[in-house]
Design a protein around this motif. Structure first.
Motif, PDB file in Angstrom:
ATOM      1  N   GLN A  13      -3.874   8.235   7.990  1.00 28.37           N
ATOM      2  CA  GLN A  13      -3.847   6.862   7.481  1.00 28.37           C
ATOM      3  C   GLN A  13      -3.883   6.828   5.960  1.00 28.37           C
ATOM      4  N   ARG A  14      -4.427   7.863   5.346  1.00 27.88           N
ATOM      5  CA  ARG A  14      -4.539   7.882   3.889  1.00 27.88           C
ATOM      6  C   ARG A  14      -3.188   8.023   3.203  1.00 27.88           C
ATOM      7  N   GLU A  15      -2.136   8.382   3.966  1.00 28.47           N
ATOM      8  CA  GLU A  15      -0.789   8.427   3.395  1.00 28.47           C
ATOM      9  C   GLU A  15      -0.334   7.047   2.933  1.00 28.47           C
ATOM     10  N   THR A  16      -0.848   5.999   3.578  1.00 29.97           N
ATOM     11  CA  THR A  16      -0.437   4.623   3.246  1.00 29.97           C
ATOM     12  C   THR A  16      -1.380   3.965   2.255  1.00 29.97           C
ATOM     13  N   MET A  17      -2.409   4.675   1.832  1.00 28.78           N
ATOM     14  CA  MET A  17      -3.391   4.113   0.898  1.00 28.78           C
ATOM     15  C   MET A  17      -3.205   4.711  -0.486  1.00 28.78           C
ATOM     16  N   CYS A  18      -3.691   4.032  -1.459  1.00 29.26           N
ATOM     17  CA  CYS A  18      -3.572   4.471  -2.848  1.00 29.26           C
ATOM     18  C   CYS A  18      -4.192   5.849  -3.020  1.00 29.26           C
ATOM     19  N   ALA A  19      -3.527   6.701  -3.794  1.00 27.22           N
ATOM     20  CA  ALA A  19      -3.978   8.078  -3.983  1.00 27.22           C
ATOM     21  C   ALA A  19      -5.188   8.179  -4.900  1.00 27.22           C
ATOM     22  N   VAL A  20      -5.510   7.128  -5.648  1.00 23.84           N
ATOM     23  CA  VAL A  20      -6.654   7.151  -6.563  1.00 23.84           C
ATOM     24  C   VAL A  20      -7.932   7.040  -5.749  1.00 23.84           C
ATOM     25  N   GLU A  21      -8.850   7.952  -5.992  1.00 21.53           N
ATOM     26  CA  GLU A  21     -10.103   7.951  -5.244  1.00 21.53           C
ATOM     27  C   GLU A  21     -10.898   6.689  -5.545  1.00 21.53           C
ATOM     28  N   GLY A  22     -11.442   6.102  -4.472  1.00 25.86           N
ATOM     29  CA  GLY A  22     -12.202   4.861  -4.593  1.00 25.86           C
ATOM     30  C   GLY A  22     -11.369   3.613  -4.426  1.00 25.86           C
ATOM     31  N   CYS A  23     -10.053   3.748  -4.356  1.00 25.06           N
ATOM     32  CA  CYS A  23      -9.162   2.600  -4.175  1.00 25.06           C
ATOM     33  C   CYS A  23      -8.621   2.630  -2.747  1.00 25.06           C
ATOM     34  N   ASP A  24      -8.845   1.554  -1.995  1.00 22.17           N
ATOM     35  CA  ASP A  24      -8.414   1.498  -0.601  1.00 22.17           C
ATOM     36  C   ASP A  24      -7.257   0.530  -0.391  1.00 22.17           C
ATOM     37  N   LYS A  25      -6.533   0.209  -1.467  1.00 19.94           N
ATOM     38  CA  LYS A  25      -5.396  -0.686  -1.336  1.00 19.94           C
ATOM     39  C   LYS A  25      -4.166   0.071  -0.838  1.00 19.94           C
ATOM     40  N   LEU A  26      -3.229  -0.686  -0.268  1.00 23.95           N
ATOM     41  CA  LEU A  26      -2.014  -0.083   0.231  1.00 23.95           C
ATOM     42  C   LEU A  26      -1.101   0.326  -0.920  1.00 23.95           C
ATOM     43  N   VAL A  27      -0.269   1.332  -0.675  1.00 27.71           N
ATOM     44  CA  VAL A  27       0.630   1.819  -1.704  1.00 27.71           C
ATOM     45  C   VAL A  27       1.679   0.749  -2.024  1.00 27.71           C
ATOM     46  N   ALA A  28       2.177   0.783  -3.240  1.00 31.22           N
ATOM     47  CA  ALA A  28       3.171  -0.207  -3.690  1.00 31.22           C
ATOM     48  C   ALA A  28       4.569   0.256  -3.303  1.00 31.22           C
ATOM     49  N   HIS A  29       5.472  -0.710  -3.179  1.00 32.63           N
ATOM     50  CA  HIS A  29       6.872  -0.431  -2.858  1.00 32.63           C
ATOM     51  C   HIS A  29       7.706  -0.537  -4.124  1.00 32.63           C
ATOM     52  N   ASP A  30       8.500   0.503  -4.371  1.00 30.56           N
ATOM     53  CA  ASP A  30       9.353   0.522  -5.557  1.00 30.56           C
ATOM     54  C   ASP A  30      10.687  -0.130  -5.204  1.00 30.56           C
ATOM     55  N   HIS A  77      13.200  -0.556  -7.062  1.00 35.32           N
ATOM     56  CA  HIS A  77      14.334   0.102  -7.707  1.00 35.32           C
ATOM     57  C   HIS A  77      14.855   1.264  -6.854  1.00 35.32           C
ATOM     58  N   THR A  78      13.941   2.096  -6.332  1.00 36.33           N
ATOM     59  CA  THR A  78      14.347   3.254  -5.525  1.00 36.33           C
ATOM     60  C   THR A  78      14.321   2.961  -4.029  1.00 36.33           C
ATOM     61  N   GLY A  79      13.660   1.885  -3.631  1.00 31.00           N
ATOM     62  CA  GLY A  79      13.545   1.564  -2.217  1.00 31.00           C
ATOM     63  C   GLY A  79      12.540   2.426  -1.483  1.00 31.00           C
ATOM     64  N   LYS A  80      11.711   3.166  -2.203  1.00 32.94           N
ATOM     65  CA  LYS A  80      10.718   4.039  -1.586  1.00 32.94           C
ATOM     66  C   LYS A  80       9.318   3.560  -1.929  1.00 32.94           C
ATOM     67  N   TYR A  81       8.367   4.024  -1.154  1.00 33.62           N
ATOM     68  CA  TYR A  81       6.974   3.682  -1.396  1.00 33.62           C
ATOM     69  C   TYR A  81       6.379   4.645  -2.413  1.00 33.62           C
ATOM     70  N   ARG A  82       5.535   4.087  -3.285  1.00 29.60           N
ATOM     71  CA  ARG A  82       4.825   4.913  -4.249  1.00 29.60           C
ATOM     72  C   ARG A  82       3.604   5.537  -3.588  1.00 29.60           C
ATOM     73  N   LYS A  83       2.888   6.340  -4.323  1.00 26.93           N
ATOM     74  CA  LYS A  83       1.646   6.925  -3.826  1.00 26.93           C
ATOM     75  C   LYS A  83       0.424   6.246  -4.416  1.00 26.93           C
ATOM     76  N   ALA A  84       0.658   5.252  -5.230  1.00 24.64           N
ATOM     77  CA  ALA A  84      -0.413   4.461  -5.822  1.00 24.64           C
ATOM     78  C   ALA A  84      -0.180   2.993  -5.487  1.00 24.64           C
ATOM     79  N   CYS A  85      -1.229   2.202  -5.638  1.00 26.85           N
ATOM     80  CA  CYS A  85      -1.114   0.777  -5.374  1.00 26.85           C
ATOM     81  C   CYS A  85      -0.451   0.077  -6.562  1.00 26.85           C
ATOM     82  N   ALA A  86      -0.435  -1.252  -6.525  1.00 30.40           N
ATOM     83  CA  ALA A  86       0.241  -2.022  -7.569  1.00 30.40           C
ATOM     84  C   ALA A  86      -0.540  -2.081  -8.874  1.00 30.40           C
ATOM     85  N   ASN A  87      -1.726  -1.505  -8.918  1.00 30.53           N
ATOM     86  CA  ASN A  87      -2.523  -1.490 -10.142  1.00 30.53           C
ATOM     87  C   ASN A  87      -1.749  -0.748 -11.232  1.00 30.53           C
TER      88      ASN A  87
END
Length: 571
Positions: free
Chosen positions: A327-344, A346-356
């Motif tokens: 499940q952590r694949e869909t969550m922000c890679a920054v420790e302590g942040c439980d938000k979902l990853v952002a969608h790019d 421009h590339t049409g792919k998901y990032r590994k960090a949230c929209a922060n």
């Protein structure tokens, strides 16, 4: 020999080639030769052709090497007579008939290449090939099948092209178009091969050289086949999976067997690793030595610390075996942040960090660092750091995995984000991010208290890599066992691994364990009172004991010096 046969042979000798009708007509005049079977006749031609040099060797010097000699050496005549159960006179008569054919007969390799060329020219478009792999069973092998009970022959036909690698006498092999008429999978193993492309196969769909994947598959398959041969069992692999997954279950089964029973080399003993010596009291004893050390050949693993599950793919950061990790694949890679990853967008792919924005900037900075090659150098420095932490005897679970690798500094007032990686300040692996000493604390008092301090952030943008493979090696070079250290080469884990390996059936517990951090390991043994190591010598190897361990460490000098054991000294 009658006059008609002599005349016929004379006429045939005037020509460089002989047709089939002339040969069989000549053989028909002899009662013994006319009963010679076609198979034996073909074998005789091959045997005689293979002995051409032996036929020429005893001939007079004036005999030409281009034309066949008229007379066979007696030893060749006797050999062919015994081989095909015909009289010596019959062999001489047969030689007179077929000697011109034997002398120009192509070798097996030349004949094979000629046949393949004909198939490539005239059989390829018709689906015909010189080499076809049929299933070994002509009927269904399932005993409950109605067709098998009725003796019905398999007729289902599925064609596909495959490559067969074979080892030839001249270390060169051919590539051949294969049509497979079976649902059963076939595999061949080669030890040494080279591939060359036929001029008629330029449009062939397969490459003319083995790929990296094919070499690895061959290595794995050979190891599995050898393992099953030693256990008198049959290797069974699925045929309905992707190629990369076909050997996974078989390899896992083999690894489990080694974990529970040990490697074949576990009970090994020889003069290179076991010494018979005489003690000062006159008693004769033997001692066996095992050396252990960590080899930094890490492999991708789950980014969750101490997780031993394998990754489904190197594109993933976390394993799929544990739902919480997946499940952590869909969550922000920054420790302590439980938000979902952002969608790019421009590339049409998901990032590994949230929209922060700060987290996105951290991800971009990590990507730049990875492509610059700095991370590869950092892994080398981290390996040195792990050795330094091992020598301190620190507990593996207490080591902050991310802190000793890299982190990000964020200044809230300016919004700047910087990537900081642990750097080695000496060859021993001491780093600048270790806990502060008292002198460093006094220096920090001079820093202005009103100055903004950067916020320390950590993130997991990629999978982690195992720290090392711990090897237990006999002095003769034979590896008795190994284990994976996922994050650090902690001495406690080395002790546990050693006890597990040499407690297996058929294991020979050594009298001495040599380890570059044995002083810390021995302290661990004495503090925890581990009975398995009672009476065992635990010394530091001579190089580390002399150059890496302090002379002021009385415990190490008294208990871990190889000079204290006469059986370890040179004679």
């Amino acid at each position: 020999m009658d006059s008609d046969l002599i005349y016929l042979l004379y006429e045939q000798c005037m020509s460089s080639t002989m047709d089939i009708a002339s040969v069989f007509s000549a053989l028909n005049h002899n009662p013994e030769l006319k009963d010679l079977s076609c198979i034996n006749f073909q074998r005789l031609l091959r045997c005689a052709s293979a002995l051409k040099d032996d036929v020429l060797q005893p001939q007079p010097h004036m005999v030409s090497v281009i034309a066949p000699p008229d007379i066979l050496p007696p030893i060749i005549t006797e050999f062919l007579s015994d081989l095909f159960h015909i009289t010596l006179e019959a062999v001489d008569m047969l030689w007179d008939v077929v000697k011109d054919i034997v002398w120009v007969l192509p070798t097996e390799l030349e004949e094979r290449e000629a046949v393949e060329t004909m198939f490539c020219l005239h059989g390829k478009d018709r689906g015909l090939t010189a080499l076809v792999l049929y299933p070994p069973n002509k009927t269904c092998i399932n005993a409950e099948c109605n067709a098998q009970q009725c003796g019905s022959v398999l007729k289902k036909e599925e064609q596909c092209q495959i490559v067969v690698f074979t080892q030839a006498e001249d270390c060169a092999t051919r590539t051949t178009t294969i049509i497979m008429l079976s649902d059963q999978g076939l595999g061949t193993i080669m030890e040494d091969y080279q591939v060359h492309c036929n001029s008629h196969d330029q449009d062939w769909q397969f490459k003319t050289s083995p790929t990296t994947e094919e070499v690895w598959d061959t290595f794995i398959l050979l190891a599995l086949l050898n393992d099953h041969e030693c256990h008198s069992s049959r290797l069974r692999i699925p045929h309905d999976q992707y190629q990369k997954d076909r050997y996974t279950i078989a390899m896992h089964t083999r690894n489990e067997h080694i974990i529970t029973h040990g490697q074949y080399e576990l009970p090994h003993a020889c003069h290179g690793c076991m010494r018979i010596f005489h003690m000062p009291d006159g008693m004769t004893h033997y001692t066996k030595v095992v050396v252990t050390d960590g080899v930094t050949v890490g492999r991708p693993c789950c980014a969750v610390p101490h997780c031993k599950n394998s990754l489904e793919s190197t594109r993933h950061r976390f394993c799929s075996a544990d739902p919480n990790h997946k499940q952590r694949e869909t969550m922000c890679a920054v420790e302590g942040c439980d938000k979902l990853v952002a969608h790019d967008d421009h590339t049409g792919k998901y990032r590994k960090a949230c929209a922060n924005p700060v987290h996105l900037k951290m991800e971009d900075m990590k990507a730049v660092s990875t492509w610059s090659g700095k991370s590869k150098m950092q892994r080398t420095k981290t390996a040195k750091l792990n050795d330094a932490l091992t020598s301190t005897g620190a507990d593996e679970d207490a080591l902050p995995v991310q802190d000793i690798d890299e982190w990000y500094n964020h200044n809230p007032s300016t919004g700047n984000v910087s990537l900081v990686q642990a750097s080695s300040s000496s060859s021993t692996g001491v780093v600048n991010c270790l806990p502060l000493t008292s002198s460093m604390d006094s220096q920090m008092l001079d820093v202005c208290p009103d100055k903004d301090e950067a916020v320390k952030l950590k993130a997991t943008f990629f999978w982690q890599r195992t720290n090392n493979e711990q090897l237990f090696i006999c002095p003769c070079g034979v590896i008795s066992g190994r284990g994976t250290m996922y994050h650090h080469e902690a001495v406690s884990n080395v002790l546990v691994l050693f006890e597990k390996i040499f407690s297996l059936p058929h294991a020979r517990k050594p009298q001495h364990l040599i380890y570059d951090s044995n002083c810390n390991a021995l302290r661990e043994v004495e503090s925890r009172k581990i009975k398995f190591f009672e009476g065992m010598g635990m010394c530091v190897d001579a190089f580390h004991h002399k150059t890496k361990h302090k002379a002021s460490d009385t415990f190490c000098q008294q208990h871990c010096d190889m000079k204290a054991y006469p059986e370890l000294l040179d004679e």
